[in-house]
Design a protein around this motif. Structure first.
Motif, PDB file in Angstrom:
ATOM      1  N   ILE A  29       0.469  -1.346   0.582  1.00  0.00           N
ATOM      2  CA  ILE A  29      -0.084  -0.048  -0.155  1.00  0.00           C
ATOM      3  C   ILE A  29       1.079   1.533  -0.017  1.00  0.00           C
ATOM      4  O   ILE A  29       0.558   1.901  -0.822  1.00  0.00           O
ATOM      5  CB  ILE A  29      -1.064  -0.432   0.795  1.00  0.00           C
ATOM      6  CG1 ILE A  29      -2.253  -1.514   1.290  1.00  0.00           C
ATOM      7  CG2 ILE A  29      -1.716   1.347   1.241  1.00  0.00           C
ATOM      8  CD1 ILE A  29      -2.940  -1.377   1.859  1.00  0.00           C
ATOM      9  N   TYR A  30       1.758   1.405   0.741  1.00  0.00           N
ATOM     10  CA  TYR A  30       2.536   2.556   0.933  1.00  0.00           C
ATOM     11  C   TYR A  30       3.511   2.864  -0.358  1.00  0.00           C
ATOM     12  O   TYR A  30       3.247   3.920  -0.976  1.00  0.00           O
ATOM     13  CB  TYR A  30       4.339   2.396   2.065  1.00  0.00           C
ATOM     14  CG  TYR A  30       5.139   3.366   1.786  1.00  0.00           C
ATOM     15  CD1 TYR A  30       4.755   4.814   2.842  1.00  0.00           C
ATOM     16  CD2 TYR A  30       6.106   2.986   1.155  1.00  0.00           C
ATOM     17  CE1 TYR A  30       5.384   5.475   2.440  1.00  0.00           C
ATOM     18  CE2 TYR A  30       6.735   4.657   1.173  1.00  0.00           C
ATOM     19  CZ  TYR A  30       7.223   5.350   2.157  1.00  0.00           C
ATOM     20  OH  TYR A  30       7.794   6.084   1.619  1.00  0.00           O
ATOM     21  N   ILE A  50       2.976   5.831  -3.040  1.00  0.00           N
ATOM     22  CA  ILE A  50       4.254   6.516  -3.614  1.00  0.00           C
ATOM     23  C   ILE A  50       4.131   6.485  -5.209  1.00  0.00           C
ATOM     24  O   ILE A  50       3.800   7.353  -6.218  1.00  0.00           O
ATOM     25  CB  ILE A  50       5.511   6.191  -3.430  1.00  0.00           C
ATOM     26  CG1 ILE A  50       5.483   6.523  -2.317  1.00  0.00           C
ATOM     27  CG2 ILE A  50       6.677   6.930  -4.348  1.00  0.00           C
ATOM     28  CD1 ILE A  50       5.293   8.204  -1.023  1.00  0.00           C
ATOM     29  N   GLN A  51       3.670   5.245  -6.196  1.00  0.00           N
ATOM     30  CA  GLN A  51       3.402   4.927  -6.891  1.00  0.00           C
ATOM     31  C   GLN A  51       2.357   5.671  -7.657  1.00  0.00           C
ATOM     32  O   GLN A  51       2.201   6.889  -9.278  1.00  0.00           O
ATOM     33  CB  GLN A  51       3.469   3.551  -7.381  1.00  0.00           C
ATOM     34  CG  GLN A  51       4.403   3.509  -9.268  1.00  0.00           C
ATOM     35  CD  GLN A  51       4.965   4.642  -9.591  1.00  0.00           C
ATOM     36  OE1 GLN A  51       6.204   3.629  -9.012  1.00  0.00           O
ATOM     37  NE2 GLN A  51       5.236   5.016 -10.633  1.00  0.00           N
ATOM     38  N   VAL A  52       0.982   5.661  -7.060  1.00  0.00           N
ATOM     39  CA  VAL A  52      -0.126   7.312  -8.099  1.00  0.00           C
ATOM     40  C   VAL A  52       0.404   8.250  -8.201  1.00  0.00           C
ATOM     41  O   VAL A  52      -0.377   8.609  -8.991  1.00  0.00           O
ATOM     42  CB  VAL A  52      -1.485   6.460  -7.103  1.00  0.00           C
ATOM     43  CG1 VAL A  52      -1.795   4.574  -7.397  1.00  0.00           C
ATOM     44  CG2 VAL A  52      -1.992   6.524  -5.950  1.00  0.00           C
ATOM     45  N   VAL A  53       0.384   8.656  -6.673  1.00  0.00           N
ATOM     46  CA  VAL A  53       1.269  10.464  -7.043  1.00  0.00           C
ATOM     47  C   VAL A  53       2.263  10.478  -8.458  1.00  0.00           C
ATOM     48  O   VAL A  53       1.911  11.740  -8.975  1.00  0.00           O
ATOM     49  CB  VAL A  53       1.598  11.117  -5.343  1.00  0.00           C
ATOM     50  CG1 VAL A  53       2.513  12.567  -5.799  1.00  0.00           C
ATOM     51  CG2 VAL A  53       0.777  10.648  -4.790  1.00  0.00           C
ATOM     52  N   LYS A  54       3.300   9.762  -8.596  1.00  0.00           N
ATOM     53  CA  LYS A  54       3.914   9.911  -9.776  1.00  0.00           C
ATOM     54  C   LYS A  54       3.754   9.763 -10.827  1.00  0.00           C
ATOM     55  O   LYS A  54       3.926  10.480 -10.924  1.00  0.00           O
ATOM     56  CB  LYS A  54       5.218   8.963  -9.850  1.00  0.00           C
ATOM     57  CG  LYS A  54       6.421   9.005  -8.411  1.00  0.00           C
ATOM     58  CD  LYS A  54       7.641   7.669  -7.978  1.00  0.00           C
ATOM     59  CE  LYS A  54       8.718   8.563  -6.848  1.00  0.00           C
ATOM     60  NZ  LYS A  54       9.569   7.399  -6.923  1.00  0.00           N
ATOM     61  N   ASN A  55       3.371   8.399 -10.547  1.00  0.00           N
ATOM     62  CA  ASN A  55       1.940   9.082 -12.125  1.00  0.00           C
ATOM     63  C   ASN A  55       0.993   9.547 -12.760  1.00  0.00           C
ATOM     64  O   ASN A  55       1.052  10.633 -13.517  1.00  0.00           O
ATOM     65  CB  ASN A  55       1.112   7.269 -11.949  1.00  0.00           C
ATOM     66  CG  ASN A  55       1.924   5.944 -12.079  1.00  0.00           C
ATOM     67  OD1 ASN A  55       2.957   5.937 -11.955  1.00  0.00           O
ATOM     68  ND2 ASN A  55       1.277   4.869 -11.800  1.00  0.00           N
TER      69      ASN A  55
END
Length: 80
Positions: free
Chosen positions: A52-53, A57-62
């Protein structure tokens, strides 16, 4: 005038969503990532904290990349 955005992160039982709004509250962009459902022998569902962590991070970068904005343009963050 520099553009500013509101970033919302929604954590549900199925996955993580990052949603970007402009100053008028209009939807600019959305990204999602699912995560695994870990079901034990009693049928109880749990989730991997590290997955989940990492997904958060990845969805925000994406989202930043997909929306074509600079991260400095994000004025605030709401988490649900």
């Amino acid at each position: 005038m520099e553009k500013k955005y509101v970033l919302a992160v929604d954590q549900s039982t199925q996955g993580t969503k990052a949603i970007l709004f402009d100053v008028n509250g209009d939807l600019v962009c959305r990204t999602d990532l699912p995560h695994r459902q870990l079901i034990n022998e009693k049928g109880w569902v749990s989730h991997d904290l590290f997955e989940i962590y990492s997904n958060t991070i990845q969805v925000v970068k994406n989202l930043v990349e997909k929306a074509g904005i600079r991260k400095e343009e994000i004025a605030c963050l709401g988490i649900s």
